[in-house]
Design an enzyme around this catalytic site. Sequence first.
Site, PDB file in Angstrom:
ATOM      1  N   ASP A   3     -13.223 -10.193 -22.160  1.00 19.70           N
ATOM      2  CA  ASP A   3     -12.660  -9.447 -23.303  1.00 19.70           C
ATOM      3  C   ASP A   3     -11.473 -10.119 -24.002  1.00 19.70           C
ATOM      4  O   ASP A   3     -10.521  -9.434 -24.400  1.00 19.70           O
ATOM      5  CB  ASP A   3     -12.249  -8.035 -22.856  1.00 19.70           C
ATOM      6  CG  ASP A   3     -13.411  -7.230 -22.314  1.00 19.70           C
ATOM      7  OD1 ASP A   3     -14.553  -7.728 -22.319  1.00 19.70           O
ATOM      8  OD2 ASP A   3     -13.180  -6.079 -21.868  1.00 19.70           O
TER       9      ASP A   3
ATOM     10  N   LYS B 255     -20.367  -5.104 -23.709  1.00 19.90           N
ATOM     11  CA  LYS B 255     -20.323  -4.036 -22.705  1.00 19.90           C
ATOM     12  C   LYS B 255     -19.642  -2.801 -23.286  1.00 19.90           C
ATOM     13  O   LYS B 255     -18.635  -2.916 -23.992  1.00 19.90           O
ATOM     14  CB  LYS B 255     -19.590  -4.515 -21.451  1.00 19.90           C
ATOM     15  CG  LYS B 255     -18.149  -4.924 -21.676  1.00 19.90           C
ATOM     16  CD  LYS B 255     -17.594  -5.607 -20.429  1.00 19.90           C
ATOM     17  CE  LYS B 255     -16.127  -5.942 -20.533  1.00 19.90           C
ATOM     18  NZ  LYS B 255     -15.218  -4.825 -20.596  1.00 19.90           N
TER      19      LYS B 255
ATOM     20  N   CYS C  67     -10.134  -4.172 -17.270  1.00 20.30           N
ATOM     21  CA  CYS C  67     -11.494  -4.742 -17.313  1.00 20.30           C
ATOM     22  C   CYS C  67     -11.707  -5.864 -16.297  1.00 20.30           C
ATOM     23  O   CYS C  67     -12.816  -6.014 -15.774  1.00 20.30           O
ATOM     24  CB  CYS C  67     -11.821  -5.184 -18.724  1.00 20.30           C
ATOM     25  SG  CYS C  67     -12.025  -3.757 -19.815  1.00 20.30           S
TER      26      CYS C  67
HETATM   27  N1  TIU Z   1     -10.652  -5.109 -21.706  1.00 20.61           N
HETATM   28  C1  TIU Z   1      -9.870  -4.143 -21.236  1.00 20.61           C
HETATM   29  O1  TIU Z   1      -9.110  -4.339 -20.285  1.00 20.61           O
HETATM   30  N2  TIU Z   1      -9.914  -2.905 -21.898  1.00 20.61           N
HETATM   31  C2  TIU Z   1      -8.855  -2.048 -21.961  1.00 20.61           C
HETATM   32  O2  TIU Z   1      -8.964  -0.975 -22.553  1.00 20.61           O
HETATM   33  N3  TIU Z   1      -7.696  -2.458 -21.384  1.00 20.61           N
HETATM   34  C3  TIU Z   1      -6.488  -1.831 -21.411  1.00 20.61           C
HETATM   35  O3  TIU Z   1      -5.578  -2.289 -20.709  1.00 20.61           O
HETATM   36  N4  TIU Z   1      -6.313  -0.779 -22.187  1.00 20.61           N
END
Ligand code: TIU
Length: 231
Positions: free
Chosen positions: A26, A131, A164
């Site tokens: 991500d 995802k 994530c």
């Molecule tokens: N990619 C991921 O970690 N999504 C989140 O929403 N992370 C947060 O720390 N909010």
Amino acid sequence: MTTATVRAEPFAVSFDRATTALVVIDMQRDFLEPGGFGAALGNDVSLLRSAIAPAGAMISVARAANILVIHTREGHRDDLSDAPPHKVLRGDPAKRIGAAGPMGRILVRGEPGHDIIPELAPILGEPIIDKPGKGAFFATDLDLILRNRGIKTLLVCGVTTEVCVHTTVREANDRGYRCIVVSDACASYFPEFHAVALRMVAAQGGIFGWVASSADLVAALSEKAPARAIA
Ligand code: TIU
């Protein structure tokens, strides 16, 4: 076997390059740049930038070592039909998932904010896993891709460490993959969560896997693989 060995917590770990993949979680504009999902949640997105150079170094060394690089992106269909209502309905309505922001609709596939940051852009042949959740295995074909390639070990980096990255590592560990989390190639909006999340991986003898630095992994992967014996 082209085995690499790296210093790690809780102890040094060896892995075969041929059955290893680098999973970059991500590293999207929505999390790392102002005006995206991370900022909409009230976070200081500049805190994630420390992961960019180490993740870039991991991607470069993996490409050079012929290690499969896989990128993931969190995001939703444009009708939000794959987003649980509680996820959409959280927070300020003007900044919710699907709302219009400076990088397009927040956390929606196909919008500029959903893209991986240009510094870490995937190249042709590198799978991109879209995802809907925090974990990269939930409702995706990641497990299928890894099994088809005979992957056994995952080098995991990206953002955010405790959300994530951690969810993905937990999912992977339960599915039988060995996970090595790249400490400085991960980052969190909460530095204390980052530190504790890494400790949680390696605690109890490596309950979820190992933790190693990008410098140690780059060094281990840069070592010349022994010449293949000719039968
Ligand atoms: N990619 C991921 O970690 N999504 C989140 O929403 N992370 C947060 O720390 N909010």
